[in-house]
Design an enzyme around this catalytic site. Structure first.
Site, PDB file in Angstrom:
ATOM      1  N   ASP A  76       0.723  -1.320   0.018  1.00 42.52           N
ATOM      2  CA  ASP A  76       0.075   0.080  -0.053  1.00 42.52           C
ATOM      3  C   ASP A  76       0.876   1.338   0.195  1.00 42.52           C
ATOM      4  OD1 ASP A  76      -2.253   1.321   0.071  1.00 42.52           O
ATOM      5  OD2 ASP A  76      -2.671   1.250   2.221  1.00 42.52           O
ATOM      6  N   GLY A  77       0.266   2.290  -0.534  1.00 45.39           N
ATOM      7  CA  GLY A  77       0.932   3.781  -0.634  1.00 45.39           C
ATOM      8  C   GLY A  77       1.738   4.319  -1.649  1.00 45.39           C
ATOM      9  N   HIS A  99       2.673   3.016  -8.988  1.00 53.36           N
ATOM     10  CA  HIS A  99       2.584   1.647  -9.398  1.00 53.36           C
ATOM     11  C   HIS A  99       4.021   1.209 -10.199  1.00 53.36           C
ATOM     12  CE1 HIS A  99      -1.427   1.677  -7.642  1.00 53.36           C
ATOM     13  NE2 HIS A  99      -1.969   2.118  -8.643  1.00 53.36           N
ATOM     14  N   LEU A 112      11.221 -20.506  -3.859  1.00 52.48           N
ATOM     15  CA  LEU A 112      10.176 -19.705  -3.348  1.00 52.48           C
ATOM     16  C   LEU A 112       8.903 -19.788  -4.033  1.00 52.48           C
ATOM     17  CD1 LEU A 112       9.259 -17.141  -1.469  1.00 52.48           C
ATOM     18  CD2 LEU A 112      10.079 -15.492  -3.331  1.00 52.48           C
ATOM     19  N   GLU A 126       1.488 -12.951  12.622  1.00 52.37           N
ATOM     20  CA  GLU A 126       1.778 -11.658  13.251  1.00 52.37           C
ATOM     21  C   GLU A 126       1.782 -10.436  12.225  1.00 52.37           C
ATOM     22  OE1 GLU A 126       3.052 -11.463  16.582  1.00 52.37           O
ATOM     23  OE2 GLU A 126       2.298 -13.630  16.699  1.00 52.37           O
TER      24      GLU A 126
HETATM   25  C1  FPP Z   1      -2.042  -0.287  -3.423  1.00 53.05           C
HETATM   26  O1  FPP Z   1      -1.482   1.158  -3.340  1.00 53.05           O
HETATM   27  C2  FPP Z   1      -1.406  -0.727  -4.614  1.00 53.05           C
HETATM   28  C3  FPP Z   1      -2.072  -1.550  -5.392  1.00 53.05           C
HETATM   29  C4  FPP Z   1      -3.506  -1.675  -5.371  1.00 53.05           C
HETATM   30  C5  FPP Z   1      -1.317  -2.088  -6.538  1.00 53.05           C
HETATM   31  C6  FPP Z   1      -0.341  -2.849  -6.472  1.00 53.05           C
HETATM   32  C7  FPP Z   1       0.643  -2.737  -7.806  1.00 53.05           C
HETATM   33  C8  FPP Z   1       1.933  -2.877  -7.790  1.00 53.05           C
HETATM   34  C9  FPP Z   1       2.928  -2.897  -6.474  1.00 53.05           C
HETATM   35  C10 FPP Z   1       2.656  -2.448  -8.955  1.00 53.05           C
HETATM   36  C11 FPP Z   1       3.693  -3.660  -9.353  1.00 53.05           C
HETATM   37  C12 FPP Z   1       3.084  -5.013  -9.253  1.00 53.05           C
HETATM   38  C13 FPP Z   1       2.403  -5.641  -9.937  1.00 53.05           C
HETATM   39  C14 FPP Z   1       1.897  -7.062  -9.663  1.00 53.05           C
HETATM   40  C15 FPP Z   1       1.421  -5.023 -11.178  1.00 53.05           C
HETATM   41  P1  FPP Z   1      -2.709   2.386  -3.375  1.00 53.05           P
HETATM   42  O2  FPP Z   1      -2.654   2.643  -4.761  1.00 53.05           O
HETATM   43  O3  FPP Z   1      -3.928   1.896  -2.662  1.00 53.05           O
HETATM   44  O4  FPP Z   1      -1.913   3.716  -2.566  1.00 53.05           O
HETATM   45  P2  FPP Z   1      -2.511   4.398  -1.772  1.00 53.05           P
HETATM   46  O5  FPP Z   1      -3.124   3.875  -0.587  1.00 53.05           O
HETATM   47  O6  FPP Z   1      -1.560   5.616  -1.621  1.00 53.05           O
HETATM   48  O7  FPP Z   1      -3.686   5.285  -2.634  1.00 53.05           O
END
Ligand code: FPP
Length: 254
Positions: free
Chosen positions: A28-29, A45, A139, A215
């Site tokens: 997240d983030g 992303h 893994l 955890e």
């Molecule tokens: C959450 O952050 C992230 C996602 C919903 C997407 C995760 C995607 C990646 C890490 C990109 C690379 C990997 C793949 C598998 C494509 P958010 O968008 O909710 O961030 P926020 O909380 O700051 O809004």
């Protein structure tokens, strides 16, 4: 861009005992990280892909055997059509471009999620990546794409109901073990450590069954700034936790 694999980072993994067998991550983030830099959410992303590859390398190095990441939830369809389109296309491209590298690292790629609604091209890439890496043992890297914990449990309930109807299972005699066999990845162990980056402290419908005794580590770093060293720090903190799984022993203070 070829990224440093296991053993090719800036630092070496700590040699520790009690490494969690199964680590799950809510990445997240990304959006906030990008917006704070005057960039669109999608740039977060993109940066998240680099963080993900470094974290996978770090997991291999330290000896984690199962790593499950939340790439797209059953609730993420509520985002703007542009962001959904980006996330679908980007997931497809990341899997396509990184499968060879991950294969060289000895990583087996698996998909956990629901088929309906998910782009066919994403499913195709996930299945091709699984086929390519099926014999690897370093893994198990599980990508949760169009995944929801409640959806997974509901899908398992429906399967159990069908099997009861067909006479293969008996109502009133279904054990936890028999139920767990109907989840997306019956062979995977429960989650030992769930990490959520980005500072929020919630589970967001991720691995509800598998996290029964996990955890938790709520790491304030936004996902694009996470890396193998951050993973090792989270794992080190995990090894100091006392896990009781519902049990208890007297430790009367003198
Ligand atoms: C959450 O952050 C992230 C996602 C919903 C997407 C995760 C995607 C990646 C890490 C990109 C690379 C990997 C793949 C598998 C494509 P958010 O968008 O909710 O961030 P926020 O909380 O700051 O809004």
């Amino acid at each position: 861009m070829v990224l440093p694999g296991p053993g090719q980072g800036r630092s070496q993994a700590p040699q520790i005992s009690g490494v969690p067998q199964h680590v799950a991550i809510i990445m997240d983030g990304n959006g906030r990280w990008a917006n704070e830099r005057g960039l669109p959410r999608t740039e977060g992303h993109r940066q998240g892909e680099i963080a993900l590859m470094d974290t996978i390398a770090g997991a291999v190095e330290i000896g984690v055997k199962h790593l499950t990441v939340y790439a797209f939830s059953t609730e993420n369809w509520r985002r703007s059509p542009q962001e959904v389109r980006f996330l679908m296309g980007y997931s497809r491209d990341v899997i396509r471009c990184r499968a060879t590298e991950l294969n060289e690292w000895g990583v087996r790629i698996n998909w956990w999620g629901r088929r309906p609604r998910l782009w066919k091209s994403v499913i195709n890439e996930l299945e091709a990546a699984h086929e390519l890496t099926a014999d690897n043992t370093a893994l198990d890297f599980n990508m949760a794409v169009n995944y929801g914990g409640r959806a997974e449990i509901t899908d398992a309930v429906n399967q159990v109901a069908h099997e009861v109807e067909a006479g293969r299972l008996t109502a009133g005699h279904i054990s936890e073990g028999a139920f767990a066999k109907r989840l997306y990845a019956p062979g995977a162990p429960d989650v030992d450590l769930l990490i959520r980056t980005g500072g929020e402290q919630r589970i967001s419908n991720f691995l509800l069954w598998q996290c029964a005794y996990a955890e938790f580590s709520f790491n304030p770093l936004p996902w694009p700034e996470y890396n193998r060293e951050a993973l090792w720090d989270d794992i080190l903190a995990f090894t100091g936790r006392e896990r009781r799984f519902g049990g208890a022993v007297d430790k009367v203070q003198p």
